[in-house]
Design a protein around this motif. Structure first.
Motif, short mmCIF file in Angstrom:
data_model
loop_
_atom_site.label_atom_id
_atom_site.label_comp_id
_atom_site.label_asym_id
_atom_site.label_seq_id
_atom_site.Cartn_x
_atom_site.Cartn_y
_atom_site.Cartn_z
N TRP A 190 -30.93 -0.18 -9.73
CA TRP A 190 -29.94 0.30 -10.69
C TRP A 190 -28.58 -0.37 -10.46
CZ3 TRP A 190 -30.34 3.48 -14.88
CH2 TRP A 190 -31.56 4.15 -15.06
N ALA A 191 -28.25 -0.63 -9.20
CA ALA A 191 -26.90 -1.11 -8.87
C ALA A 191 -26.71 -2.61 -9.06
CB ALA A 191 -26.58 -0.76 -7.42
N HIS B 268 -26.90 -6.30 -10.73
CA HIS B 268 -27.05 -7.14 -11.93
C HIS B 268 -27.58 -8.49 -11.45
CE1 HIS B 268 -24.88 -4.15 -14.26
NE2 HIS B 268 -23.96 -4.13 -13.31
N GLN B 269 -28.85 -8.52 -11.12
CA GLN B 269 -29.44 -9.66 -10.40
C GLN B 269 -29.17 -11.00 -11.08
OE1 GLN B 269 -33.56 -9.02 -9.48
NE2 GLN B 269 -33.80 -10.99 -8.49
N SER B 270 -28.78 -11.97 -10.27
CA SER B 270 -28.50 -13.36 -10.68
C SER B 270 -27.16 -13.54 -11.39
CB SER B 270 -29.62 -13.93 -11.57
OG SER B 270 -30.86 -13.93 -10.89
N HIS B 271 -26.43 -12.45 -11.63
CA HIS B 271 -25.14 -12.56 -12.31
C HIS B 271 -24.01 -12.68 -11.27
CE1 HIS B 271 -26.55 -11.77 -16.45
NE2 HIS B 271 -27.53 -11.16 -15.81
N PRO B 272 -22.86 -13.24 -11.65
CA PRO B 272 -21.77 -13.42 -10.69
C PRO B 272 -21.30 -12.10 -10.08
CG PRO B 272 -21.39 -14.74 -12.65
CD PRO B 272 -22.56 -13.85 -12.95
N LEU B 273 -20.96 -12.15 -8.79
CA LEU B 273 -20.49 -10.99 -8.03
C LEU B 273 -19.17 -11.37 -7.36
CD1 LEU B 273 -21.12 -8.13 -6.81
CD2 LEU B 273 -22.30 -9.34 -4.96
N SER B 274 -18.13 -10.58 -7.58
CA SER B 274 -16.81 -10.94 -7.06
C SER B 274 -16.71 -10.76 -5.56
CB SER B 274 -15.72 -10.12 -7.76
OG SER B 274 -15.88 -8.73 -7.47
N SER B 275 -17.42 -9.76 -5.02
CA SER B 275 -17.35 -9.51 -3.58
C SER B 275 -18.51 -8.62 -3.16
CB SER B 275 -16.03 -8.83 -3.21
OG SER B 275 -16.00 -7.51 -3.75
N ALA C 84 -18.11 -5.99 -1.51
CA ALA C 84 -17.62 -4.62 -1.72
C ALA C 84 -17.98 -4.11 -3.12
CB ALA C 84 -16.11 -4.57 -1.51
N GLU C 85 -17.95 -5.00 -4.11
CA GLU C 85 -18.30 -4.59 -5.47
C GLU C 85 -19.74 -4.09 -5.52
OE1 GLU C 85 -18.80 -6.50 -9.98
OE2 GLU C 85 -17.82 -7.66 -8.39
N LEU C 86 -20.65 -4.80 -4.84
CA LEU C 86 -22.05 -4.38 -4.79
C LEU C 86 -22.19 -3.06 -4.05
CD1 LEU C 86 -25.10 -4.80 -5.19
CD2 LEU C 86 -25.07 -6.21 -3.10
N GLU C 87 -21.53 -2.95 -2.89
CA GLU C 87 -21.62 -1.72 -2.10
C GLU C 87 -21.08 -0.52 -2.87
OE1 GLU C 87 -19.60 -2.88 1.45
OE2 GLU C 87 -21.35 -3.97 2.26
N ALA D 94 -21.11 -0.22 -6.13
CA ALA D 94 -22.09 0.08 -7.18
C ALA D 94 -23.26 0.88 -6.61
CB ALA D 94 -22.58 -1.21 -7.82
N VAL D 95 -23.70 0.51 -5.41
CA VAL D 95 -24.79 1.24 -4.76
C VAL D 95 -24.35 2.67 -4.47
CG1 VAL D 95 -26.18 1.42 -2.66
CG2 VAL D 95 -25.89 -0.80 -3.78
N ALA D 96 -23.14 2.84 -3.96
CA ALA D 96 -22.64 4.18 -3.65
C ALA D 96 -22.55 5.04 -4.91
CB ALA D 96 -21.27 4.08 -2.97
N ALA D 97 -22.11 4.43 -6.00
CA ALA D 97 -22.00 5.17 -7.26
C ALA D 97 -23.37 5.63 -7.75
CB ALA D 97 -21.32 4.30 -8.31
#
Length: 199
Positions: free
Chosen positions: A122-123, A125-132, A134-137, A139-142
């Motif tokens: 759910w968290a 957006h595979q293969s799409h740009p990620l700024s950091s 922390a942004e992924l972490e 999203a996972v927490a949310a």
């Protein structure tokens, strides 16, 4: 066991036998395979993924449907894959067309995944740009918070693909590079023919 592909009428029992042996000798992920696709510009693209299932129809893996490989397979539904078991000095190659698995198959496999892997689906957006990171972490927490106290359902954008092989090749390392090879080719009636190959 190592040469039984020369006597087999169907590649899948041999593949199953080799995969089971690899499960006892490979340090990590005996079900790992290099998956090759073709992008919109006609360029080849390859990455290692995990095979998550197989039967007489073919081999299956799962992914985000917005990922690069999923987009490539949707536009050009054909692929090749290779399993290389270094500990056994063997490899198996698959080439064929690709189809998306049924919703029921995807639901059943998704339910077997660890909870955090389901939340990760759910968290990310595979293969799409990620700024950091922390942004992924974040999203996972949310998503963890969103699904607290309940099971996360399978996202509609997460499913599987099946490579329906037209050919399966077995390769066994032998001394002096005089390897043992055979390829199985699927006929129009769904049956298989076997051909021994020069190394």
């Amino acid at each position: 066991m190592s040469r039984d592909f020369h006597a087999a009428d169907d590649p899948f029992p041999v593949f199953e036998s080799w995969l089971q042996e690899a499960g006892g000798t490979e340090l990590n992920d005996p079900n790992a395979m290099a998956l090759a696709t073709v992008d919109a510009d006609g360029m080849p693209d390859v990455r290692v993924v995990l095979m998550n299932g197989y039967d007489a129809r073919g081999i299956v893996f799962y992914t985000n449907l917005g990922s690069a490989k999923a987009m490539e397979l949707s536009s050009q539904p054909k692929a090749a894959a290779v399993f290389h078991w270094k500990s056994l000095r063997r490899q198996v190659r698959f080439r064929g067309t690709v189809e998306q698995v049924s919703a029921e198959e995807a639901d059943a496999y998704y339910a077997t995944r660890p909870r955090m892997s389901r939340i990760g689906a759910w968290a990310s957006h595979q293969s799409h740009p990620l700024s950091s990171r922390a942004e992924l972490e974040n999203a996972v927490a949310a998503r963890e918070s969103e699904f607290e106290g309940r099971e996360p359902p399978r996202p509609t954008w997460w499913s599987g693909f099946r490579i329906v092989p037209i050919s399966v090749e077995f390769w066994l390392d032998m001394p002096y590079r005089l390897h043992d090879r055979a390829t199985f080719t699927r006929g129009g009636d769904g049956g298989w023919s076997r051909t021994r190959l020069y190394p």
